[in-house]
Scaffold this active site. Structure first.
Site, PDB file in Angstrom:
ATOM      1  CB  SER A 113      -0.946  -0.024   1.214  1.00 58.91           C
ATOM      2  OG  SER A 113      -1.860   1.055   1.162  1.00 58.91           O
TER       3      SER A 113
ATOM      4  CG  MET B 166      -1.631   3.323   7.837  1.00 58.46           C
ATOM      5  SD  MET B 166      -2.099   5.067   7.753  1.00 58.46           S
ATOM      6  CE  MET B 166      -2.638   5.345   9.434  1.00 58.46           C
TER       7      MET B 166
ATOM      8  CG  ASP C 177      -5.652  -5.630   2.834  1.00 57.67           C
ATOM      9  OD1 ASP C 177      -6.229  -6.691   3.112  1.00 57.67           O
ATOM     10  OD2 ASP C 177      -5.560  -5.183   1.677  1.00 57.67           O
TER      11      ASP C 177
END
Length: 369
Positions: free
Chosen positions: A191, A310, A313
């Site tokens: 991410s 962050m 996931d």
């Protein structure tokens, strides 16, 4: 520091942000020239920046800042709604995240999405802007602000934003996936900071590397352009994934923004399916969904890598891959822009190894040999 030629944006954002503990707005300026004068006496930790402004545009200003005094910057502009080009320019210039504001009902938007603004700014405050990372494209735009359609659907999904991969795929059955075959591949999830890291990886990987499937948190409209740019800079062939694409050595498939990516076993081969579904771990595409599908279909035939980002996931999915016999790796804290997703994966017990970004290409090239 808020830099925007709209007095409404400056006023409302300042009001929203300064009421929260831990955030101080040190100034608001109508263009970068005014902002630079103020910043000489007090330099901000985070900049919120518009693109289209008088005297100096936001992209030019961002390039100047990143060259002279790298500072985490959140782009907040209506220009990014028009398509990928401005967004790509902002990413290349060094933006940590991008918020697309609408051209109508602006005040309502700013107030309704207060939590998302706070998340973007706090995420930016924790970003590590390493000099070598600045030469590669920085993180993708923050998903909730990508398009009017995405914003319209977000409020309906907020109640379910904590959904796990169960919402898309059944949990692993506990049975082992098929024994090793000649087809082996790598699954990557990332991410914030991932676009820099992926460009580094793909620039190092030869065309003989096992096939790769990637979830990079990114909204619709941008993943196709992002995949094309990676393809131009890598010996591998890289494209946005489509249902039915086979995972082949020397090829990489990037999950489309706004869709989940699932790996399927087809005899001794593997292909992918692009599927709809709710937000999982607050994301679509979700790393957890990809990793679970890999655990179910491939087991020890796959290598799972969770990288900078962050949140959490991918942490559960990597543990499922580990339990299914896959080799699993988490990027180390020193080389991450944000050590969130890898940290959570390590805490969940899903990472067999922890290593720096620079070590990953060697491991990926040699996997399965």
């Amino acid at each position: 520091m808020i830099i925007d030629d709209s007095a409404v944006v400056r006023s409302v954002l300042q009001e929203i942000l300064q009421k929260h503990h831990g955030i101080q707005v040190i100034g608001a300026a109508p263009d970068p020239i005014f902002a630079l004068q103020r910043m000489q006496t007090q330099w901000p930790d985070v900049i919120v920046l518009d693109v289209e402004m008088p005297r100096m545009d936001g992209i030019t200003f961002l390039k100047k800042i990143m060259a002279e005094h790298p500072t985490p910057t959140v782009i907040c502009s209506s220009l990014t709604e028009a398509g990928a080009e401005t967004t790509i320019q902002a990413m290349e210039a060094g933006a940590v995240s991008i918020i697309t504001k609408p051209t109508v009902k602006l005040t309502e938007f700013l107030r309704d999405y207060e939590d998302e603004f706070l998340t973007a700014i706090r995420e930016a405050a924790g970003a590590r802007l390493r000099p070598q990372a600045l030469r590669r494209p920085p993180p993708p735009p923050t998903p909730p602000f990508s398009t009017p359609a995405a914003r319209a659907s977000l409020s309906a999904e907020r109640a379910n934003e904590k959904l796990t991969a169960d919402a898309v795929l059944a949990p692993p059955s506990g049975r082992s996936a098929m024994a090793r075959t000649t087809d082996q591949f790598i699954a990557v999830g990332t991410s914030t900071g991932g676009t820099q890291a992926l460009e580094y990886l793909f620039g190092c990987l030869p065309a003989t590397t096992p096939g790769i499937v990637v979830v990079q948190h990114m909204p619709p409209m941008y993943t196709k352009s992002f995949a094309a740019r990676l393809n131009e800079r890598s010996p591998m062939k890289i494209k946005e994934a489509e249902t039915g694409d086979r995972i082949l050595a020397g090829h990489a498939l990037i999950a489309p923004g706004g869709k989940h990516l699932v790996v399927r076993r087809n005899g001794a081969q593997y292909d992918v399916e692009v599927v709809d579904g709710p937000l999982v771990s607050r994301h679509r595409p979700s790393v957890d969904v990809l990793f679970r599908s890999v655990a179910k279909s491939a087991g020890a035939n796959a290598l799972g890598i969770i990288m900078t980002g962050m949140g959490d996931d991918g942490a559960r999915g990597l543990k499922e891959m580990f339990d299914a016999g896959a080799r699993t790796i988490a990027q180390d804290e020193a080389s991450c822009v944000v050590f969130g997703m890898p940290k959570e994966a390590i805490k969940h017990g899903g990472a067999r190894d922890v290593m720096g970004l620079e070590a990953l290409p060697t491991v990926m090239q040699s996997f399965g040999r």
